[in-house]
Design a protein around this motif. Structure first.
Motif, PDB file in Angstrom:
ATOM      1  N   ALA B  84      42.868  41.774  44.685  1.00  0.00           N
ATOM      2  CA  ALA B  84      44.047  40.907  44.728  1.00  0.00           C
ATOM      3  C   ALA B  84      45.329  41.677  44.407  1.00  0.00           C
ATOM      4  O   ALA B  84      46.391  41.376  44.949  1.00  0.00           O
ATOM      5  CB  ALA B  84      43.867  39.761  43.746  1.00  0.00           C
ATOM      6  N   ALA B 156      49.415  30.917  31.185  1.00  0.00           N
ATOM      7  CA  ALA B 156      50.128  31.587  32.279  1.00  0.00           C
ATOM      8  C   ALA B 156      49.152  32.116  33.321  1.00  0.00           C
ATOM      9  O   ALA B 156      49.403  32.075  34.510  1.00  0.00           O
ATOM     10  CB  ALA B 156      50.963  32.723  31.728  1.00  0.00           C
ATOM     11  N   VAL B 157      48.015  32.596  32.836  1.00  0.00           N
ATOM     12  CA  VAL B 157      46.995  33.124  33.751  1.00  0.00           C
ATOM     13  C   VAL B 157      46.517  32.015  34.669  1.00  0.00           C
ATOM     14  O   VAL B 157      46.228  32.215  35.839  1.00  0.00           O
ATOM     15  CB  VAL B 157      45.772  33.643  32.963  1.00  0.00           C
ATOM     16  CG1 VAL B 157      44.727  34.195  33.908  1.00  0.00           C
ATOM     17  CG2 VAL B 157      46.170  34.653  31.948  1.00  0.00           C
ATOM     18  N   ARG B 159      47.925  29.338  35.903  1.00  0.00           N
ATOM     19  CA  ARG B 159      48.947  28.453  36.443  1.00  0.00           C
ATOM     20  C   ARG B 159      48.381  27.558  37.533  1.00  0.00           C
ATOM     21  O   ARG B 159      48.913  26.518  37.838  1.00  0.00           O
ATOM     22  CB  ARG B 159      50.115  29.272  36.989  1.00  0.00           C
ATOM     23  CG  ARG B 159      51.051  29.706  35.900  1.00  0.00           C
ATOM     24  CD  ARG B 159      52.339  30.177  36.481  1.00  0.00           C
ATOM     25  NE  ARG B 159      52.128  31.329  37.353  1.00  0.00           N
ATOM     26  CZ  ARG B 159      53.084  31.917  38.023  1.00  0.00           C
ATOM     27  NH1 ARG B 159      54.305  31.481  37.931  1.00  0.00           N
ATOM     28  NH2 ARG B 159      52.837  32.959  38.782  1.00  0.00           N
ATOM     29  N   GLY B 160      47.283  28.008  38.128  1.00  0.00           N
ATOM     30  CA  GLY B 160      46.639  27.179  39.160  1.00  0.00           C
ATOM     31  C   GLY B 160      46.316  25.822  38.582  1.00  0.00           C
ATOM     32  O   GLY B 160      46.593  24.796  39.173  1.00  0.00           O
ATOM     33  N   PHE B 210      31.707  38.498  36.255  1.00  0.00           N
ATOM     34  CA  PHE B 210      32.390  39.251  37.308  1.00  0.00           C
ATOM     35  C   PHE B 210      31.435  39.878  38.314  1.00  0.00           C
ATOM     36  O   PHE B 210      31.567  39.621  39.502  1.00  0.00           O
ATOM     37  CB  PHE B 210      33.352  40.263  36.682  1.00  0.00           C
ATOM     38  CG  PHE B 210      34.448  39.569  35.932  1.00  0.00           C
ATOM     39  CD1 PHE B 210      35.508  38.995  36.600  1.00  0.00           C
ATOM     40  CD2 PHE B 210      34.375  39.404  34.562  1.00  0.00           C
ATOM     41  CE1 PHE B 210      36.496  38.291  35.920  1.00  0.00           C
ATOM     42  CE2 PHE B 210      35.365  38.715  33.863  1.00  0.00           C
ATOM     43  CZ  PHE B 210      36.427  38.155  34.550  1.00  0.00           C
ATOM     44  N   GLY B 265      47.255  38.564  29.701  1.00  0.00           N
ATOM     45  CA  GLY B 265      46.897  37.468  30.594  1.00  0.00           C
ATOM     46  C   GLY B 265      47.612  37.479  31.914  1.00  0.00           C
ATOM     47  O   GLY B 265      47.142  36.902  32.881  1.00  0.00           O
ATOM     48  N   VAL B 266      48.778  38.110  31.974  1.00  0.00           N
ATOM     49  CA  VAL B 266      49.510  38.128  33.244  1.00  0.00           C
ATOM     50  C   VAL B 266      49.082  39.383  34.004  1.00  0.00           C
ATOM     51  O   VAL B 266      49.341  40.482  33.581  1.00  0.00           O
ATOM     52  CB  VAL B 266      51.033  38.124  33.004  1.00  0.00           C
ATOM     53  CG1 VAL B 266      51.781  38.047  34.318  1.00  0.00           C
ATOM     54  CG2 VAL B 266      51.402  36.960  32.119  1.00  0.00           C
ATOM     55  N   GLY B 267      48.408  39.184  35.093  1.00  0.00           N
ATOM     56  CA  GLY B 267      47.738  40.304  35.759  1.00  0.00           C
ATOM     57  C   GLY B 267      48.623  41.148  36.648  1.00  0.00           C
ATOM     58  O   GLY B 267      49.832  40.909  36.797  1.00  0.00           O
ATOM     59  N   VAL B 269      48.610  41.267  39.749  1.00  0.00           N
ATOM     60  CA  VAL B 269      49.070  40.570  40.952  1.00  0.00           C
ATOM     61  C   VAL B 269      50.521  40.130  40.754  1.00  0.00           C
ATOM     62  O   VAL B 269      51.360  40.279  41.645  1.00  0.00           O
ATOM     63  CB  VAL B 269      48.188  39.330  41.245  1.00  0.00           C
ATOM     64  CG1 VAL B 269      48.602  38.685  42.549  1.00  0.00           C
ATOM     65  CG2 VAL B 269      46.733  39.733  41.297  1.00  0.00           C
ATOM     66  N   VAL B 270      50.807  39.619  39.554  1.00  0.00           N
ATOM     67  CA  VAL B 270      52.175  39.182  39.260  1.00  0.00           C
ATOM     68  C   VAL B 270      53.109  40.381  39.292  1.00  0.00           C
ATOM     69  O   VAL B 270      54.201  40.322  39.865  1.00  0.00           O
ATOM     70  CB  VAL B 270      52.240  38.506  37.868  1.00  0.00           C
ATOM     71  CG1 VAL B 270      53.668  38.118  37.525  1.00  0.00           C
ATOM     72  CG2 VAL B 270      51.367  37.273  37.835  1.00  0.00           C
ATOM     73  N   SER B 429      39.037  29.007  34.787  1.00  0.00           N
ATOM     74  CA  SER B 429      39.447  30.410  34.773  1.00  0.00           C
ATOM     75  C   SER B 429      38.461  31.292  34.006  1.00  0.00           C
ATOM     76  O   SER B 429      38.241  31.097  32.817  1.00  0.00           O
ATOM     77  CB  SER B 429      40.831  30.527  34.141  1.00  0.00           C
ATOM     78  OG  SER B 429      41.107  31.867  33.875  1.00  0.00           O
ATOM     79  N   ARG B 430      37.918  32.264  34.724  1.00  0.00           N
ATOM     80  CA  ARG B 430      36.987  33.201  34.074  1.00  0.00           C
ATOM     81  C   ARG B 430      37.739  34.140  33.144  1.00  0.00           C
ATOM     82  O   ARG B 430      37.237  34.531  32.101  1.00  0.00           O
ATOM     83  CB  ARG B 430      36.250  34.017  35.142  1.00  0.00           C
ATOM     84  CG  ARG B 430      35.358  33.194  36.033  1.00  0.00           C
ATOM     85  CD  ARG B 430      34.788  34.030  37.154  1.00  0.00           C
ATOM     86  NE  ARG B 430      35.833  34.595  37.988  1.00  0.00           N
ATOM     87  CZ  ARG B 430      35.667  35.553  38.866  1.00  0.00           C
ATOM     88  NH1 ARG B 430      34.480  36.092  39.019  1.00  0.00           N
ATOM     89  NH2 ARG B 430      36.653  35.999  39.598  1.00  0.00           N
ATOM     90  N   ILE B 431      38.965  34.505  33.543  1.00  0.00           N
ATOM     91  CA  ILE B 431      39.743  35.424  32.706  1.00  0.00           C
ATOM     92  C   ILE B 431      40.055  34.759  31.369  1.00  0.00           C
ATOM     93  O   ILE B 431      39.963  35.380  30.306  1.00  0.00           O
ATOM     94  CB  ILE B 431      41.041  35.859  33.430  1.00  0.00           C
ATOM     95  CG1 ILE B 431      40.683  36.623  34.695  1.00  0.00           C
ATOM     96  CG2 ILE B 431      41.903  36.719  32.523  1.00  0.00           C
ATOM     97  CD1 ILE B 431      41.856  37.032  35.544  1.00  0.00           C
TER      98      ILE B 431
END
Lengths: 160, 490
Positions: B84, B156-157, B159-160, B210, B265-267, B269-270, B429-431
């Motif tokens: 991702a 935040a992770v 947000r979905g 994972f 937590g903010v990966g 991708v962001v 969320s798995r994370i």
């Protein structure tokens, strides 16, 4: 009206887990139980709401703000992937789970090496419908790799 | 810069051999669509059993770093991100490939990744003295609030769906309480199962969530992403000059990556999307983006690798994993008796410096190997996901079993593999779960220590604790504030 779905069963299991943990805190010393109790109560409340939403579509409609998905989810986390599935997809999923369970049973009954040979061969030949040659080579190759690296290399003899 | 003193220790022939092998493995995993750095590290965990802590660090970090490189190659050549975090590379990388400039795009991506990683890790190294001073000022209530902050950032992770994200986090917190309690050392929530006395094994959970979870997704892909694209390997000087010409964009994107990476937590991708968005906004020719602008590739790849330095700061300094890959790294370090947290900046500072040095060398080895062999690995995308799945599961189960020879670990891995399938399917969320599982112990222990040493007032009188509490509340309220703002502006 109640609607029993796989999603509802999954959230019910989380609810049940929270309930069991909370129940088990009853026999513990107050200070030992305190933090798990706090987290357990919150999880019980949240998962309870989730169970209600999953079992009763009318509740879900009223609590739309709890089901909102934004496009900004990170790496696909937290986004519902599929709403409905065909029967064959469901069958494939449970067959996959069954195969993993059988693999573990084989590890327990035989050894990691033998279990890998048998489980991989079964998966490749009958679940994945690969050729005989591919199934034999793949399963034996993987087992040989595990044997060479972990048993001979790292001396993990309990894999045998 | 403390890492310089450890460069000699990294540049040993045996460690370099491990690094080269690990980088090749990371490139392969990165090229395979659907698999990323986390899976690369999970699959390598069993190989660290017989290794020294230093060799294990080299093995894990080199593979993790190289997987980013592999992912960018498929993004550019076949419009399919390996992971991702490489998704934004497709926006301009693929159009460039269609224009016959794949070599230039790949070189730019590799150079940006290596230099971006270097900038991120050097910044991390420079921040260690500051972080160490900060950590020495921390007391129990501050650690408690830090754990609370880490958990709320999970919002935040996810947000979905924040609500299900919080359920996942609470689930993870409760799992962390299984085992021995920190007050009297008695068994708790073990249900009479002796295996659970040591708690739920972090590595087994990670493997399940994972590796096995992803293997299930792969098992449903019966078609390969076939590609007959052929690109010459080697360096394209056009790509190098493009990076040099856009040095300001490169640096800006690096700092975006580092900043985003530091927030647990903010990966990545962001980080990559934010860097891309900023590049578009600040460009004099924004219309070029999406049609083959090399600036798009530079921005994304720089941020992508620079964020690793940022990620490592909360992981090493506070034991808070910024993402799933960092959780795996924590698990890997713990297997070798190293517990990420304040000790990594005090007692084990040499190990931390070694880790930074290994990550930096790994970036440059990955760049060299990526340029030499990266494009040739594209043939791997012809392997069907359904064929990769059983191999990943076998390796995952060996990883779980090999750590201690306990069948319980295998069962835990499989159970969490199953849980992972449903979590992905129904928007949990798995994370969030894995971060909470790591933080649960810290949360409980620091709570009791705070109450004993300071009482309730400790949580609300210490400045650090108050700041962390405020940020935690803000991070929870932020989605609501943002929504209101959006509505107001609409």
């Amino acid at each position: 009206m109640i609607r029993i779905t796989e999603r509802g069963v999954f959230s019910s299991l989380i609810f049940l887990f929270a309930y069991v943990i909370l129940f088990r805190t009853l026999g513990l010393r107050a200070d030992v139980a305190l933090v798990p109790k706090m987290a357990g109560i919150i999880l019980l409340a949240f998962s309870g709401v989730q169970v209600l939403m999953d079992l009763f579509p009318a509740v879900r409609k009223r609590l739309t703000f709890l089901n909102r998905n934004s496009d900004g989810s990170i790496g696909g986390e937290g986004v519902v992937q599929e709403q409905d599935e065909a029967g064959d997809t469901l069958f494939a999923r449970y067959r996959f789970f069954g195969w993993v369970a059988a693999y573990i049973a084989l590890i327990y009954l035989t050894s990691m090496i033998w279990a890998t040979i048998i489980a991989l061969f079964v998966y490749l030949k009958w679940i994945n419908k690969e050729s005989w040659l591919m199934s034999v080579l793949y399963s034996l190759g993987m087992a040989l790799f595990i044997y060479l690296v972990f048993v001979l290399g790292f001396k993990l003899h309990y894999l045998l | 810069m403390g890492f310089l003193s450890q460069l000699g220790a990294v540049l040993q022939w045996d460690l370099m051999l491990i690094m080269v092998g690990s980088v090749m493995f990371g490139l392969v995993v990165g090229v395979l669509p659907g698999l990323g750095g986390t899976i690369a590290m999970v699959l390598l965990i069993p190989l660290t059993f017989g290794m020294s802590p230093e060799a294990s660090i080299v093995l894990l970090l080199a593979a993790y770093g190289a997987s980013n490189f592999g992912g960018s190659i498929t993004s550019i050549l076949i419009n399919t991100p390996g992971d991702a975090v490489n998704a934004a590379t497709t926006f301009d990388g693929y159009p460039l490939a269609k224009q016959g400039k794949a070599g230039m795009a790949i070189t730019a991506a590799m150079v940006c990744s290596a230099l971006g990683g270097l900038v991120g890790l050097v910044v991390l190294d420079l921040m260690i003295p500051v972080a160490r001073k900060l950590i020495l000022a921390f007391s129990y209530p501050d650690f408690f609030m830090l754990a609370v902050f880490g958990l709320t950032v999970i919002a935040a992770v996810t947000r979905g769906n924040t609500f299900r994200g919080l359920i996942s986090a609470l689930f993870g917190v409760l799992l962390a309480f299984v085992g021995t309690d920190p007050i009297v050392g008695g068994e708790r929530f073990t249900f009479g199962v002796e295996y659970l006395w040591d708690g739920i094994d972090l590595i087994a959970v990670i493997i399940g969530l994972f590796a096995i979870g992803e293997a299930y997704t792969l098992s449903r892909q019966h078609q390969s992403i076939a590609s007959d694209i052929k690109v010459e390997s080697g360096i394209s000087w056009e790509g190098v000059t493009a990076v040099a010409k856009n040095y300001w964009l490169f640096l800006r994107s690096c700092f975006i990556g580092i900043w985003v990476g530091m927030i647990p937590g903010v990966g990545g991708v962001v980080a990559s999307f934010m860097a891309y968005g900023t590049a578009v906004q600040m460009s004099k020719t924004p219309e070029k983006f999406g049609k083959g602008a090399i600036e798009g590739v530079i921005a994304v790849e720089s941020a992508n690798d620079a964020k690793e330095g940022g990620n490592l700061l909360p992981t090493l300094a506070f034991g808070i994993p910024g993402n799933s890959a960092m959780a795996v790294l924590i698990g890997g370090l713990m297997m070798h008796g190293l517990s990420p947290g304040p000790e990594m900046l005090t007692k084990n500072i040499d190990t931390t410096e070694f880790l930074i040095a290994a990550a930096i060398v790994g970036k440059f080895v990955a760049m060299a190997l990526g340029l030499m062999f990266g494009t040739r690995l594209i043939f791997l995308t012809r392997i069907r996901g359904s064929l990769m799945a059983p191999g990943i599961i076998a390796f995952g189960l060996v990883a779980a079993y090999g750590a201690g020879g306990k069948i319980g670990d295998v069962i835990v891995a499989a159970a969490f593999g199953l849980i992972s399938v449903f979590m992905q399917k129904y928007g949990y969320s798995r994370i969030a779960l894995i971060i909470a599982l790591v933080l649960g112990g810290l949360l409980e222990a620091s709570y009791h220590q705070s109450m004993t040493a300071f009482g309730v007032s400790g949580f609300f009188t210490r400045p650090i604790a108050l700041v962390l509490l405020s940020i935690a509340v803000l991070s929870l309220a932020w989605p609501l504030i943002r929504r209101k703002k959006t509505r107001a502006s609409a």
